[in-house]
Design a protein around this motif. Structure first.
Motif, short mmCIF file in Angstrom:
data_model
loop_
_atom_site.label_atom_id
_atom_site.label_comp_id
_atom_site.label_asym_id
_atom_site.label_seq_id
_atom_site.Cartn_x
_atom_site.Cartn_y
_atom_site.Cartn_z
N ALA A 69 -0.15 -1.47 11.06
CA ALA A 69 0.08 -2.90 10.92
C ALA A 69 -1.04 -3.56 10.11
N SER A 70 -0.66 -4.54 9.32
CA SER A 70 -1.65 -5.28 8.55
C SER A 70 -2.53 -6.13 9.45
N TYR A 71 -1.93 -6.69 10.49
CA TYR A 71 -2.63 -7.57 11.42
C TYR A 71 -2.24 -7.16 12.85
N PRO A 72 -2.85 -6.12 13.38
CA PRO A 72 -2.47 -5.60 14.69
C PRO A 72 -2.40 -6.69 15.76
N GLY A 73 -1.27 -6.74 16.44
CA GLY A 73 -1.06 -7.71 17.51
C GLY A 73 -0.52 -9.05 17.04
N LEU A 74 -0.51 -9.28 15.73
CA LEU A 74 -0.03 -10.57 15.21
C LEU A 74 1.11 -10.43 14.22
N ASP A 75 1.47 -9.20 13.85
CA ASP A 75 2.56 -9.01 12.89
C ASP A 75 3.88 -9.49 13.46
N THR A 76 4.68 -10.13 12.62
CA THR A 76 6.04 -10.49 13.00
C THR A 76 6.92 -9.32 12.60
N LEU A 77 7.57 -8.72 13.59
CA LEU A 77 8.35 -7.52 13.38
C LEU A 77 9.83 -7.76 13.67
N ILE A 105 13.47 0.47 17.37
CA ILE A 105 12.65 0.94 16.25
C ILE A 105 12.36 -0.23 15.31
N ILE A 106 11.13 -0.30 14.82
CA ILE A 106 10.73 -1.34 13.87
C ILE A 106 11.46 -1.12 12.56
N THR A 107 12.17 -2.17 12.09
CA THR A 107 12.87 -2.08 10.82
C THR A 107 12.23 -2.93 9.73
N LYS A 108 11.33 -3.85 10.13
CA LYS A 108 10.69 -4.72 9.14
C LYS A 108 9.38 -5.26 9.71
N ASP A 109 8.36 -5.28 8.89
CA ASP A 109 7.08 -5.89 9.21
C ASP A 109 6.78 -6.87 8.10
N THR A 110 6.66 -8.16 8.43
CA THR A 110 6.43 -9.17 7.40
C THR A 110 5.08 -9.02 6.73
N GLY A 111 4.13 -8.37 7.42
CA GLY A 111 2.81 -8.19 6.85
C GLY A 111 1.96 -9.44 6.88
N LEU A 112 2.38 -10.43 7.68
CA LEU A 112 1.63 -11.67 7.80
C LEU A 112 1.22 -11.89 9.25
N PRO A 113 0.04 -12.48 9.47
CA PRO A 113 -0.41 -12.72 10.84
C PRO A 113 0.23 -13.98 11.42
N MET A 114 1.27 -13.81 12.17
CA MET A 114 1.98 -14.95 12.76
C MET A 114 1.70 -15.04 14.25
N VAL A 115 1.43 -16.22 14.72
CA VAL A 115 1.07 -16.44 16.12
C VAL A 115 2.21 -17.07 16.90
N VAL A 120 8.35 -18.90 11.88
CA VAL A 120 7.07 -18.40 12.38
C VAL A 120 5.95 -19.24 11.80
N LEU A 121 4.85 -19.32 12.56
CA LEU A 121 3.69 -20.11 12.15
C LEU A 121 2.44 -19.27 12.31
N SER A 122 1.64 -19.24 11.26
CA SER A 122 0.36 -18.55 11.33
C SER A 122 -0.74 -19.58 11.49
N SER A 123 -1.56 -19.38 12.50
CA SER A 123 -2.70 -20.27 12.64
C SER A 123 -3.75 -19.59 13.50
N ALA A 124 -4.01 -18.34 13.20
CA ALA A 124 -4.89 -17.55 14.06
C ALA A 124 -6.16 -17.12 13.36
N ALA A 125 -7.24 -17.31 14.06
CA ALA A 125 -8.48 -16.69 13.61
C ALA A 125 -8.42 -15.23 14.03
N PRO A 126 -9.00 -14.31 13.33
CA PRO A 126 -9.90 -14.51 12.19
C PRO A 126 -9.18 -14.49 10.85
N TYR A 127 -7.87 -14.65 10.85
CA TYR A 127 -7.11 -14.57 9.61
C TYR A 127 -6.86 -15.96 9.04
N GLY A 128 -7.91 -16.69 8.79
CA GLY A 128 -7.82 -18.06 8.32
C GLY A 128 -7.12 -18.21 6.98
#
Length: 104
Positions: free
Chosen positions: A4-12, A20-30, A41-49
């Motif tokens: 994962a690009s952003y472990p624990g925050l990827d939108t899958l 089974i995972i069919t898509k990973d957006t590759g963006l840190p979404m919270v 989806v909305l990203s607003s998580a540190a440390p991925y400012g």
């Protein structure tokens, strides 16, 4: 996932039958929200400012990003609440005192 690009925050997107995972957006979404027909989806998580304030409309059948908007982030006042109503995303920035509607 392990790669994962952003472990624990990827939108899958998962296959509902197999899990089974069919898509990973590759963006840190919270935050993830849906009204039953659209997914936002909305990203607003540190440390991925670098992705903070990114709001994206995700196609629920493919997991592809249909559109996106970058909301302003000033003085580390990140958007921090997401809701969806009638296909539009509503984003609240409590610290910044803003309510923003994002429509497709």
């Amino acid at each position: 996932p392990a790669d994962a690009s952003y472990p624990g925050l990827d939108t899958l997107r998962l296959d509902p039958a197999t899990g089974i995972i069919t898509k990973d957006t590759g963006l840190p979404m919270v935050f993830v929200s849906t009204d039953g027909t659209s997914v936002w989806v909305l990203s607003s998580a540190a440390p991925y400012g670098s992705a903070a304030g990114l709001v994206a409309n995700i196609d629920p059948t493919t997991g592809d990003m249909k559109e996106q908007a970058d909301l302003p982030v000033e003085n580390d006042n990140f958007p921090n609440t997401l809701g969806v109503y009638e296909g539009s995303a509503w984003v609240i920035n409590v610290d910044g005192g803003a309510l923003t509607k994002v429509s497709p």
